[in-house]
Design a protein around this motif. Structure first.
Motif, PDB file in Angstrom:
ATOM      1  N   THR A 294       2.932  -4.497  -7.487  1.00 24.27           N
ATOM      2  CA  THR A 294       2.474  -4.812  -6.148  1.00 24.27           C
ATOM      3  C   THR A 294       1.375  -3.849  -5.746  1.00 24.27           C
TER       4      THR A 294
ATOM      5  N   ARG B 176      -0.845  -1.492  -3.603  1.00 22.98           N
ATOM      6  CA  ARG B 176      -0.615  -0.659  -2.433  1.00 22.98           C
ATOM      7  C   ARG B 176      -1.885  -0.604  -1.596  1.00 22.98           C
TER       8      ARG B 176
ATOM      9  N   THR C 277       3.134  -1.619   0.839  1.00 28.59           N
ATOM     10  CA  THR C 277       3.450  -2.377  -0.361  1.00 28.59           C
ATOM     11  C   THR C 277       4.350  -3.530   0.049  1.00 28.59           C
TER      12      THR C 277
END
Length: 554
Positions: A208, A210, A308
């Motif tokens: 994922t 950030r 995130t």
């Protein structure tokens, strides 16, 4: 299943070795006092045996400690004699925190703590894993937690769409057609760039992405260090004093001599001892302040806030590096906090209160923005909560009179205490303490003008405090209870205080947001309005499947 880093075996071996070292020593000394054949000199033999037994237990504990990531749970198995196996569902995990001390950073190790929504206790702690393994665990558990929440949200949304538009009492309710944008994620609406970053994957890495939201610059870090105070510094100063009492006293005497202090204890006059007392108090305050500055600087060094998925993530720390998260769906309230120095230079901080665990304390208080320009912090607050610009209502002028009487009584107690001291010591002129009455009117006025509340459409905003002014934004759907409290003096004046409680386990400085000293009728109006808008907000959130908070800080 995986094992901890091999250096963990050394850590556990030494830890249990030194703990078990004392067990045979205490046993020999106790039994030696009861049975004559047992010689206390046996401790020289018993202590090494206890240490070796502890080392062996620590090594076995290391080999018996296992952890692993499964599709639905994070599993931990530990224990030598009594085995304990824990399966932690991803839906219950709130935080995955990574800590690194100085030695740990040099060795490339880290401590991973798994926190659940059940409270402030750590559900599982991996002590130690490699730094790369800590980052892997943190990333994978966050991803799986987000996937569980997405599946749950889609399932609830699908159930709501297939439900008949009839409430539990059989009454018709408003039917809502799905909008053309119904396929868009149900997270709060963001700007184009934020929506593009939300829950995207970084290519082949599969992680994922950030999004960086805030970084504490060097100038802001220094300002924050010098304009804030940490209560822990008092404990540190006290520890230093007891650790080196003679040296500290000699230092105080040496610094007081140029101003007329005594040459040594027992060789002065009442005047010189008075000078020594004043100089020592100033030195104590200065030392405590410098310790607070150093502590704040080391704690918030290189502070970075990011996003995130649906969580805020942050890193901070000079000596001990800390990486944690703030789950958006667990945020109960948002507070802008500022002291007189920070207000003077136009700065403030932003804290959030979460349900359950919070690393800043044993409760849920966490700093989202330690210090930034006042305008920027208020913009962050508006973007985070969607709160409209508040127009504060102040308590009635009768409240200021109440504070004037209260502080006058405090001043009278101070004068009485000084008078009592002069009766048992060589100090005189107790009446000079009456100067504290000069501070009563401004103190009462400052307390009064910094109180206020705002009853908005979606939020309740409460402002209070002078030395540490806190402006708390509470969404109605986060309110748990609203209680009216009246002391005997408030009842005589027709006043009341309104206490607004959320699901957080602990509030800022152990104080629940409170609307102080308003007329009883106004308190009842706010109470009924809050209950009514709470029900409306809950219905709207259930219909819209809304997290309620936006992660847009830009």
């Amino acid at each position: 299943m995986n094992r901890l880093h091999p250096l963990s075996a050394v850590t556990y071996a030494l830890q249990y070795g030194f703990v078990w070292l004392w067990a045979p020593i205490v046993l020999v000394l106790v039994l030696g006092g009861i049975f004559d054949p047992i010689d206390p000199a046996w401790t020289s033999v018993a202590a090494p045996l206890g240490f070796l037994a502890g080392v062996a237990y620590g090594i076995v504990y290391y080999y018996r400690f296992e952890y692993g990531i499964t599709p639905d749970t994070f599993d931990v198995a530990s224990g030598v004699v009594a085995r304990r196996s824990r399966e932690i569902p991803y839906g219950r995990i709130q935080n995955v925190d990574v800590k690194q001390g100085v030695v740990q950073r040099l060795l490339g190790l880290a401590v991973v703590s798994i926190e659940t929504a059940g409270g402030g206790d750590t559900e599982a702690s991996l002590n130690f894993v490699s730094e790369s393994e800590a980052n892997r665990l943190q990333e994978q558990i966050r991803q799986r937690t987000a996937e569980v929440k997405d599946r749950r949200r889609r399932r609830e949304q699908s159930t709501a769409e297939h439900d008949s538009p009839v409430d539990e009492h059989g009454h018709d309710v408003e039917s809502t057609e799905p909008s053309p944008d119904a396929s868009v994620s149900s997270t709060p609406e963001l700007g184009p760039e934020q929506a593009a970053d939300d829950r995207t994957r970084s290519g082949r890495a599969g992680r994922t992405r950030r999004q960086r939201l805030f970084a504490l610059e060097a100038r802001e870090l220094l300002l924050y260090s010098f304009t804030s105070f940490r209560p822990a510094a008092v404990a540190a100063a006290t520890f230093v004093f007891f650790l080196a009492t003679d040296r500290v006293i000699n230092l105080f005497i040496m610094t007081a001599q140029p101003f007329g202090g005594p040459a040594a204890l027992g060789e002065g006059t009442p005047t010189s001892y008075g000078i020594l007392t004043i100089v020592s108090a100033i030195n104590g305050v200065l030392i405590t302040y410098l310790l607070s500055v150093a502590y704040t600087f080391a704690t918030y060094y290189d502070f970075q806030l990011g996003r995130t998925g649906e969580d805020f993530v942050y890193e901070r720390g000079l000596l001990q590096r800390y990486s944690g998260s703030i789950p958006v769906e667990k945020v109960q309230s948002v507070t802008v906090i500022e002291n007189p120095l920070q207000r003077l230079i136009g700065y403030a901080g932003l804290w959030v209160e979460t349900a359950g665990y919070g690393p800043e304390s044993s409760g849920g208080s966490q700093s989202a923005v330690p210090l930034a320009r006042h305008r920027r912090v208020h913009q962050f607050t508006e973007n985070l909560t969607g709160v409209e610009t508040p127009t504060f209502e102040s308590p009635p002028p009768l409240a200021r009179r109440r504070y004037l009487v209260r502080y006058s009584l405090v001043a009278a107690l101070i004068v009485a205490a000084v008078f009592a001291v002069t009766r048992v010591t060589v100090l005189e002129r107790w009446y000079l303490a009456a100067i504290v009455f000069a501070a009563v009117p401004p103190a009462a006025h400052l307390k009064y003008v910094h109180l206020g509340y705002y009853v908005g459409d979606d939020h309740l905003v409460i402002r209070r405090g002078f030395w540490k002014r806190r402006t708390t934004v509470i969404p109605y759907y986060r309110i748990q209870t609203v209680s009216t409290r009246r002391s005997i003096f408030q009842r005589r004046l027709g006043l009341a205080s309104l206490v607004v409680d959320t699901a957080s386990s602990q509030t800022f400085v152990w104080e629940t947001p409170t609307i102080y000293d308003v007329y009883l009728e106004d308190a009842r109006d706010v109470n009924s309005t809050g209950r009514r808008r709470l029900q409306s907000a809950l219905r709207e959130r259930a219909h819209d499947d809304d997290l309620g908070l936006s992660a847009d800080f830009t």
